[in-house]
Design an enzyme around this catalytic site. Structure first.
Site, mmCIF file in Angstrom:
data_model
loop_
_atom_site.group_PDB
_atom_site.id
_atom_site.type_symbol
_atom_site.label_atom_id
_atom_site.label_comp_id
_atom_site.label_asym_id
_atom_site.label_seq_id
_atom_site.Cartn_x
_atom_site.Cartn_y
_atom_site.Cartn_z
ATOM 1 N N ILE A 173 -10.105 -8.953 1.951
ATOM 2 C CA ILE A 173 -11.531 -8.508 1.502
ATOM 3 C C ILE A 173 -11.653 -7.955 0.110
ATOM 4 O O ILE A 173 -10.662 -6.883 -0.292
ATOM 5 C CB ILE A 173 -12.026 -7.220 2.562
ATOM 6 C CG1 ILE A 173 -11.884 -7.835 3.981
ATOM 7 C CG2 ILE A 173 -13.469 -6.796 2.311
ATOM 8 C CD1 ILE A 173 -12.099 -6.772 4.824
ATOM 9 N N LYS A 217 0.740 -1.137 0.208
ATOM 10 C CA LYS A 217 0.066 -0.060 -0.029
ATOM 11 C C LYS A 217 0.847 1.351 -0.031
ATOM 12 O O LYS A 217 0.338 2.342 -0.597
ATOM 13 C CB LYS A 217 -0.865 -0.004 1.313
ATOM 14 C CG LYS A 217 -0.167 0.014 2.598
ATOM 15 C CD LYS A 217 -0.748 -1.191 3.419
ATOM 16 C CE LYS A 217 0.143 -1.636 4.601
ATOM 17 N NZ LYS A 217 -0.239 -2.924 5.063
ATOM 18 N N VAL A 277 -5.465 -2.970 0.289
ATOM 19 C CA VAL A 277 -6.530 -2.363 1.250
ATOM 20 C C VAL A 277 -7.313 -3.561 1.802
ATOM 21 O O VAL A 277 -7.871 -4.470 0.770
ATOM 22 C CB VAL A 277 -7.304 -1.280 0.766
ATOM 23 C CG1 VAL A 277 -8.391 -0.776 1.604
ATOM 24 C CG2 VAL A 277 -6.550 -0.274 -0.240
ATOM 25 N N GLU A 328 3.653 -4.761 15.654
ATOM 26 C CA GLU A 328 5.188 -4.633 15.316
ATOM 27 C C GLU A 328 5.812 -4.090 16.630
ATOM 28 O O GLU A 328 5.151 -3.473 17.361
ATOM 29 C CB GLU A 328 5.218 -3.694 14.259
ATOM 30 C CG GLU A 328 4.634 -3.979 13.028
ATOM 31 C CD GLU A 328 5.392 -4.860 11.969
ATOM 32 O OE1 GLU A 328 6.483 -5.323 12.182
ATOM 33 O OE2 GLU A 328 4.666 -5.425 11.106
ATOM 34 N N GLY A 388 -6.860 -6.612 3.120
ATOM 35 C CA GLY A 388 -6.314 -7.812 3.175
ATOM 36 C C GLY A 388 -6.862 -8.699 2.074
ATOM 37 O O GLY A 388 -7.062 -8.360 0.731
ATOM 38 N N ASP A 448 -0.769 3.759 8.456
ATOM 39 C CA ASP A 448 -1.197 2.602 7.616
ATOM 40 C C ASP A 448 -2.726 2.846 7.232
ATOM 41 O O ASP A 448 -2.972 2.642 5.929
ATOM 42 C CB ASP A 448 -1.042 1.168 8.307
ATOM 43 C CG ASP A 448 -1.661 0.021 7.622
ATOM 44 O OD1 ASP A 448 -1.029 -0.516 7.027
ATOM 45 O OD2 ASP A 448 -2.749 -0.478 7.988
ATOM 46 N N GLY A 475 -2.746 -10.714 7.322
ATOM 47 C CA GLY A 475 -2.482 -12.226 7.624
ATOM 48 C C GLY A 475 -2.006 -12.799 6.276
ATOM 49 O O GLY A 475 -2.400 -12.351 4.929
ATOM 50 N N LYS A 533 -4.211 3.448 3.268
ATOM 51 C CA LYS A 533 -5.257 2.552 2.493
ATOM 52 C C LYS A 533 -6.488 3.596 2.146
ATOM 53 O O LYS A 533 -7.206 3.296 1.197
ATOM 54 C CB LYS A 533 -5.751 1.615 3.493
ATOM 55 C CG LYS A 533 -4.590 0.729 3.777
ATOM 56 C CD LYS A 533 -4.924 -0.428 5.131
ATOM 57 C CE LYS A 533 -4.023 -1.534 5.282
ATOM 58 N NZ LYS A 533 -4.009 -2.262 6.682
ATOM 59 N N GLY A 559 2.435 -10.983 18.503
ATOM 60 C CA GLY A 559 2.757 -10.602 17.020
ATOM 61 C C GLY A 559 1.938 -9.905 16.215
ATOM 62 O O GLY A 559 1.929 -9.966 15.098
HETATM 63 N N1 HSE Z 1 -0.167 -3.823 9.968
HETATM 64 C C1 HSE Z 1 -1.496 -3.875 8.984
HETATM 65 C C2 HSE Z 1 -2.611 -3.762 9.912
HETATM 66 C C3 HSE Z 1 -1.427 -5.128 7.996
HETATM 67 O O1 HSE Z 1 -2.668 -4.208 11.145
HETATM 68 O O2 HSE Z 1 -3.929 -4.062 9.473
HETATM 69 C C4 HSE Z 1 -2.291 -4.984 6.838
HETATM 70 O O3 HSE Z 1 -2.208 -4.137 6.369
#
Ligand code: HSE
Length: 403
Positions: free
Chosen positions: A131, A100, A127, A185, A129, A196, A298, A200, A182
């Site tokens: 979906i 992205k 955008v 980050e 994942g 992020d 994921g 998107k 996990g």
């Molecule tokens: N770090 C992003 C999130 C990963 O938590 O949605 C997917 O773009």
């Protein structure tokens, strides 16, 4: 036979190889041709990996190979990923990506090259994942004037907020747990500060307007200021708090684009999007509302979206599917002038001044908090809220926009 190259053998890259090879019957049938991965580009070697023989370290090998017609760029970043994508498109090879940051930054240029070379630059996985939001906007919703897109576009922050709500926990505490699991980050800034989600929504805003919306110009606020107390007041009012990314066409022709925490009714469809899930609420002028929900991140959901793009590229070889984005012409609405209601939490000692400074507000009476009082303002513009808050200065503990 279609040969694919995968750039980057990390989480998403290994997922892409897995989807193509494990679901090869479905992928090949739907593509109309047999599809296989010929190369995996990475700096590292992967001894013992079932696909170790496909790993190469030199991009030139891929770009010069006439058999490779589709490239999956899942390495991330805007350095080598940008150079490789540009070279690939210039060579007439379609590129499918989950990156992205690159789409938000160089999408205009890369889409234009794809159009010139009769190939495709596809970014479904960038955008939401897994979906299929981009495909829906570009295909299923084409009769529509899309008036607004409001989404929970970041799984990490949604996980943190859902857990804060459920467990009455503090932000810092939940962030640590999310990092240990996990879900966040080690450096969580891009997620928790809203960057992020901002990239998107910039992509979605560009898609619904056909004009480039620069992510750097989008008002962005993260979730680091949200507290356990805010959730206590939200709960008492039958509401919750979500990080929402919005793009909305305004009556004056401008586009309101922003990322910020919002308080919304527990009855709203987006309030039901919890944990790492994403949800995207789209309003079309004919369709009304539609909501898209699913795994926003994921390995396999994201990889599946990349491979869906690969299949589309194969079905449409020699034909560019998307319209390039116009580089100029978008006017972003001034967020300070937009009107909405706000939740405000102030020190309990100032309760007597609410009527004077914020006439017409409704106090959240369902909670008896010793130190603070929370209330909802009537609709006002953001600038007006700031001016009013300045009158109560240190007594203001929190303000959150209400959807
Ligand atoms: N770090 C992003 C999130 C990963 O938590 O949605 C997917 O773009």
């Amino acid at each position: 036979m279609i040969q694919v190259a995968v750039l980057g053998y990390g989480t998403v890259g290994s997922g892409v190889v897995e989807v193509i090879e494990h679901n090869n019957a479905e992928v090949s049938k739907n593509a109309g041709e047999e599809v296989h991965v010929k190369y995996i580009l990475d700096l590292r070697d992967f001894p013992g990996d079932p696909y170790e023989d496909k790993v190469v370290h030199d991009f030139n090998l891929i770009i010069k190979d006439q058999e490779v017609s589709v490239i999956c760029e899942v390495m991330g970043g805007v350095g080598a990923a940008y150079q490789f994508t540009k070279q690939a498109l210039e060579a007439g090879k379609s590129v499918c990506t989950s990156n992205k940051e690159l789409v938000a930054k160089h999408g205009v240029e890369l889409l234009a090259i794809a159009a010139e070379k009769n190939c495709n630059y596809m970014f479904e996985a960038s955008v939401g994942g897994g979906i299929p939001i981009i495909r829906s906007i570009q295909n299923a919703l084409t009769p529509e004037k899309i008036e607004a897109v409001t989404g929970i576009l970041n799984g990490t922050t949604n996980y943190i907020l859902s857990k804060m709500e459920r467990e009455g926990a503090d932000y810092g505490e939940v962030l640590k747990q999310a990092q240990a699991l996990g879900y966040a980050e080690r450096n969580p800034e891009a997620d928790v500060e809203g960057h992020d989600a901002c990239r998107k929504i910039a992509i979605l805003a560009s898609l619904i307007t056909g004009k480039y919306v620069d992510a750097e110009k989008i008002y962005t606020e993260g979730i680091t200021g949200i507290t356990r107390e805010d959730f206590e007041f939200a709960r008492a009012a039958g509401m919750t708090i979500k990080l929402l990314a919005q793009a909305r066409l305004e009556e004056d022709g401008s586009v309101l684009a922003m990322v910020a925490p919002h308080m919304l009714s527990k009855e709203h469809s987006l309030a039901m999007v919890n944990d790492v899930f994403n949800g995207i609420f789209v309003t079309g002028n004919m369709l009304g509302d539609a909501m898209f929900y699913g795994h926003g991140a994921g390995k396999l959901p994201t990889a599946s979206a990349v491979v869906a793009d690969v299949i589309d590229c194969i079905r449409n070889q020699g034909r560019t599917m998307q319209s390039p984005w116009e580089e100029t012409g978008i006017r972003l609405a001034d967020v300070a002038q937009t009107r909405k209601k706000f939740y405000v939490r102030i020190k309990a000692s100032e309760r007597g001044r609410i009527d004077e400074v914020f006439p017409g507000s409704s106090i959240i009476e369902a909670i008896d908090h010793k130190e603070a009082v929370g209330f909802f303002t009537p609709e006002m513009c953001e600038q007006e809220l700031d001016e009013k808050c300045a009158l109560l200065k240190e007594s203001i503990l929190s303000t959150i926009r209400v959807l």
